[in-house]
Write an enzyme that holds these catalytic residues in place. Structure first.
Site, PDB file in Angstrom:
ATOM      1  CD  GLN A  65     -13.297  -5.996  12.264  1.00 45.57           C
ATOM      2  OE1 GLN A  65     -12.673  -6.833  11.605  1.00 45.57           O
ATOM      3  NE2 GLN A  65     -13.527  -6.148  13.561  1.00 45.57           N
ATOM      4  CE  LYS A 104     -10.359  -9.782  11.927  1.00 43.12           C
ATOM      5  NZ  LYS A 104     -11.745  -9.348  12.174  1.00 43.12           N
ATOM      6  CG  ASP A 106     -16.103 -12.783  10.966  1.00 43.65           C
ATOM      7  OD1 ASP A 106     -15.111 -13.353  11.478  1.00 43.65           O
ATOM      8  OD2 ASP A 106     -16.255 -11.548  10.954  1.00 43.65           O
TER       9      ASP A 106
END
Ligand code: NAP
Length: 274
Positions: free
Chosen positions: A60, A16, A86
């Protein structure tokens, strides 16, 4: 934000960070030790919420188990909805349910992008989603519903899974079980989207997926593992369209993360919301 040192998470985060750099974003990796407390993580999220230079925040998952049950959702919910790239926070999910999405979970958003770009019609079609996780299955089903598909959600307690899947014009597999979707699950001509990413380390499983002499089996023999999806390779013989693993939904997910970040930045710059 990377808390702890989970090996898979380190790979995802590295990819990412790299993707962000490639499209010209500033990307800051904030690492926290495995021993960090929930308050430490929430304090970092709060700092990033207030930051004038950060348009997107991604924590994450999975977070270390030591943070306690429910910690992950608390952290997701603490991220400002304007920066929730997200799309896992309660506000982002609520807006999606009401079909006024702001930032949408990247994997299912990528699947819709893929279907649209391949001009696979969704309106009035029967879409079957296998999997009901908050991260993939549920938002996937909602997005397909908002595209006017007729949606069925299947899960581990679904009775006669193959016969329900065989009714699908669009079949999305988000299970996490190598090759579970066999030919018997697929109506000829259906579009099959394979979200699954499973590392197979058992040769018996690998040889059940690939015939003798297949390059993937040779790769297994040299590396000791192979990455496969939830869809059995034999499905390629009946499906009208099929996404590969690797190289299908995975890279798209990262691309959609970049898209969400860009949208968040544009919304800030225009003074509007995403
Ligand atoms: P998850 O949270 O483990 O959810 C799996 C879902 O599959 C659950 O709803 C479960 O049902 C259902 N399921 C399990 N066994 C089943 C069975 N035998 N028959 C029918 N349904 C079954 O997983 P996830 O986070 O949604 O991820 C799913 C897969 O997608 C994984 O392989 C993951 O690695 C992959 N993934 C890929 C990407 C990408 O970027 N390509 C992104 C995210 C996830 P219950 O709810 O009843 O337990």
């Amino acid at each position: 934000v990377l808390v702890g040192a989970d090996p898979a998470s380190q790979v995802y985060v590295r990819n990412k960070v790299k993707a962000g750099g490639e499209v010209g974003f500033r990307v800051d990796l904030e690492r926290m030790p495995e021993s960090a407390s929930l308050d430490d993580v929430l304090a970092l999220v709060e700092r990033l919420n207030r930051s004038a230079v950060h348009d997107g925040i991604l924590v994450q998952s999975p977070l270390p188990k030591g943070l306690g049950a429910g910690a992950q959702q608390r952290v997701f919910d603490a991220i400002s909805a304007d920066k929730d790239v997200d799309g896992f926070g309660a506000e982002s999910v609520g807006l999606l349910v009401q079909n006024r999405p702001r930032l949408v979970a990247c994997t299912p958003a990528g699947v819709i992008e893929l279907l649209q770009r391949e001009q696979i019609p969704m309106k009035g079609r029967h879409a079957v989603v296998i999997g009901r996780s908050d991260i993939v299955g549920k938002p996937m089903a909602l997005l397909l519903l908002h595209q006017d598909a007729t949606v069925t959600i299947c899960h581990s307690r679904t009775a006669d899974l193959p016969s329900i899947c065989r009714q699908a014009d669009i079949l999305v597999a988000a299970v996490g079980k190598a090759g579970i979707v066999t030919r018997a699950f697929v109506k000829p001509g259906a579009a099959v989207i394979d979200v699954g990413m499973n590392r197979v380390t058992d040769r018996a499983v690998a040889s059940g997926l690939f015939p003798a002499g297949h390059p993937k089996l040779a790769s297994f023999d040299s590396k000791g593992s192979v990455l496969v999806g939830d869809v059995h390779p034999e499905v390629a013989e009946v499906a009208g369209a099929l996404t590969p693993v690797p190289g299908g939904v995975g890279p798209l997910t990262i691309t959609m993360l970049m898209m969400n970040t860009l949208r968040a930045a544009q919304a800030r710059m225009s003074g509007a919301r995403t």
